[in-house]
Scaffold this active site. Structure first.
Site, PDB file in Angstrom:
ATOM      1  N   HIS A 138      -8.132  25.774 -39.047  1.00  0.00           N
ATOM      2  CA  HIS A 138      -7.270  26.438 -38.068  1.00  0.00           C
ATOM      3  C   HIS A 138      -7.904  27.747 -37.598  1.00  0.00           C
ATOM      4  O   HIS A 138      -8.497  28.489 -38.385  1.00  0.00           O
ATOM      5  CB  HIS A 138      -5.880  26.705 -38.646  1.00  0.00           C
ATOM      6  CG  HIS A 138      -4.872  26.951 -37.580  1.00  0.00           C
ATOM      7  ND1 HIS A 138      -4.743  28.167 -36.959  1.00  0.00           N
ATOM      8  CD2 HIS A 138      -3.987  26.112 -36.995  1.00  0.00           C
ATOM      9  CE1 HIS A 138      -3.794  28.080 -36.038  1.00  0.00           C
ATOM     10  NE2 HIS A 138      -3.317  26.840 -36.047  1.00  0.00           N
ATOM     11  N   HIS A 139      -7.763  28.004 -36.315  1.00  0.00           N
ATOM     12  CA  HIS A 139      -8.381  29.190 -35.716  1.00  0.00           C
ATOM     13  C   HIS A 139      -7.803  30.497 -36.270  1.00  0.00           C
ATOM     14  O   HIS A 139      -8.452  31.542 -36.221  1.00  0.00           O
ATOM     15  CB  HIS A 139      -8.218  29.154 -34.197  1.00  0.00           C
ATOM     16  CG  HIS A 139      -9.242  29.930 -33.442  1.00  0.00           C
ATOM     17  ND1 HIS A 139     -10.065  30.867 -34.015  1.00  0.00           N
ATOM     18  CD2 HIS A 139      -9.585  29.903 -32.143  1.00  0.00           C
ATOM     19  CE1 HIS A 139     -10.861  31.397 -33.098  1.00  0.00           C
ATOM     20  NE2 HIS A 139     -10.584  30.822 -31.954  1.00  0.00           N
ATOM     21  N   SER A 140      -6.605  30.461 -36.834  1.00  0.00           N
ATOM     22  CA  SER A 140      -6.051  31.677 -37.440  1.00  0.00           C
ATOM     23  C   SER A 140      -6.799  32.045 -38.718  1.00  0.00           C
ATOM     24  O   SER A 140      -6.728  33.173 -39.183  1.00  0.00           O
ATOM     25  CB  SER A 140      -4.565  31.483 -37.770  1.00  0.00           C
ATOM     26  OG  SER A 140      -4.406  30.472 -38.743  1.00  0.00           O
ATOM     27  N   VAL A 142     -10.339  31.337 -39.270  1.00  0.00           N
ATOM     28  CA  VAL A 142     -11.759  31.633 -39.054  1.00  0.00           C
ATOM     29  C   VAL A 142     -12.039  31.928 -37.588  1.00  0.00           C
ATOM     30  O   VAL A 142     -11.263  31.588 -36.718  1.00  0.00           O
ATOM     31  CB  VAL A 142     -12.652  30.440 -39.487  1.00  0.00           C
ATOM     32  CG1 VAL A 142     -12.537  30.153 -40.964  1.00  0.00           C
ATOM     33  CG2 VAL A 142     -12.344  29.210 -38.668  1.00  0.00           C
TER      34      VAL A 142
END
Length: 173
Positions: A138-140, A142
């Protein structure tokens, strides 16, 4: 306890506000390897033995009461690495179309926010005796560079894992 940055919290919120459930802010990659694959158990063992070197991969999100603050990263003491590392095989002929369909299916599904926000798909059955790893993070959790931290540990040829996270280590998001 470390709170998410406003940008990382916005990534989670963008998914939550998507009423039809089609938005996913996970980052994916696919690495294809020549030669025989390790067994699934060998691969899981290699990851499990090195996962302590990337603390963020052992943390999950905890929401603040009444959502009065951004979610925070907390250690996940119940995490099962086998839940995060999935084992699959492509149907014949195991080519580009089959891996693309698998990647599409994996990436279109939202991640379970009650667990650390990463998955690896250990994929056998590629044409030419190859195998693949699909990564979904998930972009939250990394940014672009730190999304490769687990690859660094997987591809490290030494028998002993490195004592520090590779350069560009997981960003405190």
């Amino acid at each position: 306890m470390e709170r998410l940055t406003p940008l990382s919290a916005a990534f989670l919120e963008a998914e939550a506000e998507d009423v039809d459930g089609t938005a996913s802010l996970a980052i994916g990659s696919c690495a294809i390897f020549a030669g025989p694959a390790p067994t699934y158990d060998e691969f899981v063992g290699a990851i499990a033995g090195r996962l302590s070197l990337i603390p963020r991969y052992r943390q999950k999100l905890r929401r603040a009461p009444l959502d009065l603050a951004a979610p925070a990263w907390v250690d996940d003491t119940d995490s099962d690495v086998r839940w995060h590392i999935r084992n699959t095989a492509l149907p014949a002929p195991g080519g580009r179309d089959e891996i693309a369909r698998l990647m599409s299916r994996v990436m279109s599904r939202r991640m379970d926010r009650s667990r650390p926000l990463w998955e690896y798909w250990f994929c056998e059955g590629l044409a030419g005796g190859r195998w693949a790893l699909l990564s979904k993070i998930h972009h939250s959790m990394v940014d672009g560079v730190s999304g490769t931290d687990l690859y660094h540990l997987v591809l490290d040829p030494t028998a002993t894992p490195p004592s520090v996270v590779p350069a560009g280590g997981s960003k405190n998001r």
